[in-house]
Design a protein around this motif. Sequence first.
Motif, short mmCIF file in Angstrom:
data_model
loop_
_atom_site.label_atom_id
_atom_site.label_comp_id
_atom_site.label_asym_id
_atom_site.label_seq_id
_atom_site.Cartn_x
_atom_site.Cartn_y
_atom_site.Cartn_z
N TYR A 100 -10.29 -30.53 124.65
CA TYR A 100 -10.55 -31.83 124.04
C TYR A 100 -10.82 -31.68 122.54
CZ TYR A 100 -12.83 -36.21 122.87
OH TYR A 100 -13.17 -37.39 122.27
N LYS A 103 -7.51 -30.84 120.71
CA LYS A 103 -6.62 -31.99 120.58
C LYS A 103 -7.17 -33.02 119.60
CE LYS A 103 -4.21 -31.68 125.01
NZ LYS A 103 -3.22 -30.83 124.45
N THR A 104 -8.48 -33.23 119.62
CA THR A 104 -9.10 -34.18 118.69
C THR A 104 -8.94 -33.68 117.25
OG1 THR A 104 -10.71 -34.85 120.37
CG2 THR A 104 -11.25 -35.36 118.08
N SER A 107 -5.38 -34.20 116.18
CA SER A 107 -5.15 -35.62 115.86
C SER A 107 -5.70 -35.95 114.47
CB SER A 107 -5.84 -36.52 116.88
OG SER A 107 -5.23 -36.38 118.13
N PHE A 108 -6.88 -35.43 114.18
CA PHE A 108 -7.49 -35.66 112.87
C PHE A 108 -6.63 -35.07 111.76
CE2 PHE A 108 -10.41 -34.67 109.39
CZ PHE A 108 -11.03 -35.89 109.21
N TYR A 147 -12.93 -44.74 116.46
CA TYR A 147 -11.92 -44.01 117.23
C TYR A 147 -12.59 -43.22 118.36
CZ TYR A 147 -8.64 -40.22 118.32
OH TYR A 147 -7.85 -39.32 118.98
N MET A 148 -13.67 -42.54 118.03
CA MET A 148 -14.37 -41.74 119.04
C MET A 148 -15.00 -42.63 120.11
SD MET A 148 -13.50 -38.78 118.26
CE MET A 148 -14.43 -37.86 119.46
N SER A 151 -12.31 -43.69 122.41
CA SER A 151 -11.94 -42.57 123.29
C SER A 151 -12.97 -42.43 124.41
CB SER A 151 -11.86 -41.26 122.51
OG SER A 151 -10.82 -41.29 121.58
#
Length: 184
Positions: A100, A103-104, A107-108, A147-148, A151
């Motif tokens: 996780y 991937k985060t 994305s950032f 965003y978080m 999610s």
Amino acid sequence: MATRTKRAGEERLIKKYPNRRLYDTQTSTYVTLVDIKGLVMANEAFKVVDAKTEDDLTRNILMQIILEEEACGSPVFSSQMLSQIIRFYGNSMQGLMGNYLEKTMQSFVDIHGTLSDQSKGVTGGTDAWAQAMNMQNPMMQGLMGNYMEQSKDLFMKMQEQMQSSQSMFKGFPFTPPVPKKEND
């Protein structure tokens, strides 16, 4: 000593000796953590190995660089965040947490790259982008926070749906059939 040239797609090999010195086999020179940070910043593939055992030490060296960076300037990781990460070690969710976070972070990086590329045409370069980002830092923190939160909400809804789908099947008899006995 002649310098060894690196072939395309090949990782740069750094050897760590017992005296804690790091040796770059491509340039035939000793390097420091600052030099290795430069490789990271240049997005150059490399691998650090123990000179005797050939054990891969890349992660350890990267952790040392992070530790030094966190010690000076303004840290990326808060004490609360580090505590939460530590709590995942040995937890059944440890593998999921690493995936996780990776991937985060990707994305950032992707979002940052896209915004940076778009701003080059508008602002004339990355210096203007950096200035704009410094002025907009609270706004960007708010966007990332939103965003978080989204999610997190999505994950919680997914978990609720999985739990409700399990309870949906509780009324069905899923016991294995009992074998028939033969009468003599």
